[in-house]
Design an enzyme around this catalytic site. Structure first.
Site, short mmCIF file in Angstrom:
data_model
loop_
_atom_site.label_atom_id
_atom_site.label_comp_id
_atom_site.label_asym_id
_atom_site.label_seq_id
_atom_site.Cartn_x
_atom_site.Cartn_y
_atom_site.Cartn_z
N ASP A 137 0.95 -1.40 0.07
CA ASP A 137 -0.22 0.02 -0.09
C ASP A 137 0.81 1.38 -0.04
O ASP A 137 0.69 2.31 1.02
CB ASP A 137 -0.84 0.06 1.40
CG ASP A 137 -1.61 -1.39 1.28
OD1 ASP A 137 -2.17 -1.82 0.44
OD2 ASP A 137 -1.80 -1.66 2.53
N GLU B 270 -11.35 -0.04 -3.53
CA GLU B 270 -10.57 0.59 -2.32
C GLU B 270 -9.42 1.17 -3.01
O GLU B 270 -9.08 1.18 -4.27
CB GLU B 270 -10.21 -0.77 -1.44
CG GLU B 270 -9.21 -1.59 -2.09
CD GLU B 270 -8.86 -3.02 -1.22
OE1 GLU B 270 -9.38 -2.78 0.19
OE2 GLU B 270 -8.39 -3.80 -1.74
#
Ligand code: FUB
Length: 328
Positions: free
Chosen positions: A20, A227
């Site tokens: 991420d 997301e």
């Protein structure tokens, strides 16, 4: 800890698992704010229990050919009064001579919230605020500071990220997402207050339209939002990029307004090894770069990922050339 010189398409560091990546240029260097995946074995489930991260490490690179530095632990869940577990995808921003780390975690009731911590250095350490940002929920904060110095937080993620449970404005534990022909759920956006610690307004849902002006539907899994939002600006337009989740792509949509509506444009990154895909885009020394992750370092374990980067290219018309991460 220092890695060997980085190369496009290779893990930035190999001594810990990372995921991420939110990349920013601070003080003329690239700073990367990743999740810190733990070396634990888990079966994967749709609730994301396998992502059991507890702290954050900040990485930095002098440039795109130098070694990557791990600056060590910047924040641990045990020091966040409101949080119980799962320190997921963070982001950082600089304003008011202060560095801000934004991060999601489950609160004491197991509900994902978004918190903020402050530091004097882009490498941390960061001191968390005692409470999560009032009115925050779900995961994957990405903070974009515009040229006029206004800061916007984009956030939200389906399934383990709980976004579908907030459709009424309140947390409904049993709520499901919309049906396949209904408009898809969009990420949320809220302008941040001047001190970056609260929302200036209630979060709004972002609408993503197809080229005909119709909202993308929930069944359109190749294009609808799942997301990992990220916003950057190119030639005066706002580019919202995100993961499609179930179809494992990073795609993007464009708008003249930071709050949208955005019009879908195309795919930035084709699927990587591992279930999740999550990215950021940053300009450095005149070139654009995509930071992303895959699970290659662990041989494919969903919850043991590694952060990588590669150059990103715009075509003359402002569209982005699709990247196949394994194209030799
Ligand atoms: O790392 C945990 C979660 O996986 C992130 O919050 C999502 O974006 C996905 O990458």
């Amino acid at each position: 800890m220092l890695s060997k010189p980085v190369k496009p398409g290779e893990p930035l560091v190999t001594h810990i698992y990372t995921a991420d990546p939110s990349a920013h240029v601070f003080d003329g260097k690239i700073y990367i704010y990743p999740s810190h995946d733990l070396d634990r074995d888990h079966a994967s489930n749709d609730n994301g229990d396998q992502y059991d991260m507890e702290d954050y490490h900040v990485l930095s690179m002098e440039d795109t050919e130098s070694a990557c530095i791990d600056h060590g632990e910047a924040l641990h869940v045990k020091n966040v009064p409101w949080a119980s577990k799962q320190m997921w995808a963070p982001d950082a921003a600089y304003k008011n001579d202060t560095y801000y780390l934004f991060f999601p975690a489950r609160d004491q009731e197991d509900i994902f919230r978004i918190g903020v911590a402050k530091g004097d250095s882009p490498a941390g350490p960061f001191l968390p605020e005692p409470q999560y940002i009032p009115g925050s929920f779900s995961i994957d904060p990405a903070v974009f500071v515009d040229e006029d110095n206004r800061a916007y937080m984009y956030f939200g993620g389906l399934w383990g990220g709980q976004l579908e449970k907030w459709q009424t404005g309140k947390f409904m534990a049993d709520a499901e997402g919309p049906g396949p022909d209904e408009p898809a759920l969009g990420p949320r956006v809220a302008e941040l207050s001047e001190d970056m610690l609260t929302f200036r307004e209630a979060p709004e849902e972002i609408i993503i339209l197809d080229e005909q002006g119709n909202p993308l539907t929930a069944g359109d899994e190749d294009r609808r939002y799942f997301e990992g939002p990220w916003v950057h600006k190119y030639r005066g337009l706002y580019y919202l990029s995100y993961s499609t989740g179930t179809t494992h792509k990073i795609v993007y949509a464009v708008s003249a307004d930071p709050k949208g509506p955005f019009v879908f444009k195309g795919t930035i990154l084709t699927p990587v090894i591992g279930w999740t895909t999550h990215h950021s885009i940053v300009q450095f020394q005149g070139k654009w770069y995509l930071f992303y992750h895959d699970s290659s370092l662990s041989g494919g374990a969903d919850n043991k990922r590694c952060v990588k980067f590669t150059e990103l290219e715009y075509l003359e018309d402002g569209t982005i050339r699709t990247i196949d991460p394994y194209d030799k």
